[in-house]
Write a protein that holds these residues in place. Sequence first.
Motif, short mmCIF file in Angstrom:
data_model
loop_
_atom_site.label_atom_id
_atom_site.label_comp_id
_atom_site.label_asym_id
_atom_site.label_seq_id
_atom_site.Cartn_x
_atom_site.Cartn_y
_atom_site.Cartn_z
N HIS A 207 33.01 -6.02 43.25
CA HIS A 207 31.68 -5.07 43.69
C HIS A 207 32.12 -3.66 42.35
CE1 HIS A 207 28.90 -3.02 45.16
NE2 HIS A 207 29.62 -1.55 45.78
N PHE A 208 33.16 -3.41 42.95
CA PHE A 208 33.12 -2.12 41.74
C PHE A 208 33.47 -2.48 40.54
CE2 PHE A 208 34.24 -1.37 46.49
CZ PHE A 208 33.30 0.38 46.41
N GLU A 209 34.32 -3.10 40.25
CA GLU A 209 34.82 -3.93 38.99
C GLU A 209 33.61 -4.14 38.19
OE1 GLU A 209 37.62 -5.03 41.58
OE2 GLU A 209 35.72 -5.09 41.56
N ARG A 210 32.46 -3.97 38.62
CA ARG A 210 31.13 -5.18 37.82
C ARG A 210 31.29 -4.17 36.76
NH1 ARG A 210 28.53 -6.86 41.65
NH2 ARG A 210 29.70 -8.27 42.37
N PRO A 211 30.82 -2.62 37.12
CA PRO A 211 29.71 -2.18 36.61
C PRO A 211 31.25 -0.74 35.28
CG PRO A 211 29.95 -1.11 38.04
CD PRO A 211 30.34 -1.91 38.19
N VAL A 212 32.07 -1.52 35.46
CA VAL A 212 33.14 -0.85 34.62
C VAL A 212 33.23 -1.50 33.36
CG1 VAL A 212 35.60 -0.09 34.84
CG2 VAL A 212 34.67 0.16 36.64
N MET A 213 33.23 -0.16 32.63
CA MET A 213 33.64 -0.97 30.87
C MET A 213 35.16 -1.78 30.44
SD MET A 213 32.08 1.04 28.08
CE MET A 213 30.14 2.02 28.28
N LEU A 214 36.11 -1.60 31.25
CA LEU A 214 37.59 -1.62 31.35
C LEU A 214 37.84 -2.64 32.17
CD1 LEU A 214 39.55 0.78 30.74
CD2 LEU A 214 39.28 -0.49 28.44
N GLY A 215 36.47 -3.47 33.15
CA GLY A 215 36.73 -4.56 33.65
C GLY A 215 37.73 -4.06 34.94
N ARG A 216 38.31 -3.23 35.65
CA ARG A 216 39.01 -3.08 37.37
C ARG A 216 38.88 -1.65 37.74
NH1 ARG A 216 43.59 0.51 35.24
NH2 ARG A 216 43.72 -0.11 33.27
N MET A 217 39.44 -1.55 39.35
CA MET A 217 39.07 -0.58 39.16
C MET A 217 40.56 0.21 38.88
SD MET A 217 38.58 -1.20 43.26
CE MET A 217 38.74 1.14 43.56
N GLY A 218 40.37 1.22 38.39
CA GLY A 218 41.68 2.62 38.20
C GLY A 218 42.82 2.75 39.16
N ALA A 219 44.11 3.07 38.63
CA ALA A 219 44.82 3.17 39.77
C ALA A 219 45.59 4.24 39.89
CB ALA A 219 46.20 2.61 39.60
N PRO A 220 45.87 5.42 41.36
CA PRO A 220 46.39 6.49 40.80
C PRO A 220 46.96 7.85 40.01
CG PRO A 220 45.97 5.62 43.32
CD PRO A 220 46.00 4.78 42.04
N ARG A 221 47.78 6.76 39.54
CA ARG A 221 48.78 7.24 38.50
C ARG A 221 47.47 6.97 37.01
NH1 ARG A 221 49.72 1.52 38.81
NH2 ARG A 221 49.61 0.78 36.69
N GLU A 222 47.04 7.03 36.86
CA GLU A 222 46.36 7.28 35.38
C GLU A 222 44.68 8.48 35.61
OE1 GLU A 222 44.94 2.52 33.67
OE2 GLU A 222 44.51 2.50 36.25
N VAL A 223 44.52 8.36 36.94
CA VAL A 223 44.31 9.97 37.62
C VAL A 223 45.13 11.07 36.89
CG1 VAL A 223 42.88 11.26 38.74
CG2 VAL A 223 42.54 8.61 38.59
#
Length: 256
Positions: A207-223
Motif C-alpha cells: 500500500h505505501f510502497e506503490r506511489p514511491v519512486m524508489l519502491g520502498r518505505m524509508g527507514a528512520p535512519r535515512e531521515v
Amino acid sequence: MSKSANPGSGVIITGGASGIGLASAEALAEVGRPVAIWDINTERSVAVAADLADRFGVATVGVGVDLSAMANIAPALEQTRAALPSIGGLVHAAGISLAVPVAEMTEAQWDAVLNVNLKALPFMVQQLRSLLATQPGSAIVAIASINATLGNQMNPAYTASKGGMLSLVRSLADDLARDGIRINSVTPGYILTPMMQPVVEHLEPGHFERPVMLGRMGAPREVASAVRFLLSDDASYITAAELVVDGGTIASQRTR
C-alpha cells in the motif's frame, strides 16, 4: 559525515525515545554530540539516554515531558541544562497522528494534535533562543510530513499541523537569523516507524510502497541522516529550507 563537521554543543530531541527522534539522537551521538531525550514516556527517555551514553560516550539526559502544555517546557529545559555542557541544537520530532476526519473531530482532539506538533515549537524556541545564540553553529530542525503537501481526508489535524510547521519555520528563520541561528524542516515520506507499523500491518501489502519512486518505505535512519546534516556546519548556509526525504513520493505520478 565527519565528526569535525559537527558543532560540539548538545542537542535536544523531542520525541527522542522512538522512531525518527530516536534515530536522530543516535545519529547525533554517533558524531559526538551530547543529546537530551525529551519524550512523554519518562522511563523510555531515561533508558534511551543511558544506552546512548554507554554506546557513544557522550553526555546524555532523559527527560519526561508532555509538550501539550507549554508550562512543561521550562522545567524540562532546566533539567537539560543541568545535565549537558551546552545546548546548540533542537530537533522537534515529537508528534501526534490522530486519524479522525473533520466530521468526527472534537475540539479537544484538534488541540491535542496542534499543541504538540506545532504550538510547542515557537515556545521552545522562545526559551532556547538565548542559549542557542551563544553557541556557534546553532541550528533547529523541525520534522514535518508529506501530509503537509498531499491531501489526507483521514488526518486533517495532523496535516494542518505539518503544513503550519513549514510556514512557521520560514517565519522563525527570518527572526532567528539575526542571532546566527538556522532553522529548517525535514519532510519524511512513508517511514517504517513504530507508529506506522500497525497501519502497515492493517493494510494490504504494498500500500505505501506503490506511489514511491524508489519502491520502498524509508527507514528512520535515512531521515536522521538529513537531520544530522542540517544541524552540522556542512549546512552552514542553509536556513528556511524544506528537505524532503520521501523516496520520490510527492513528485510521483504513480497510482496511489
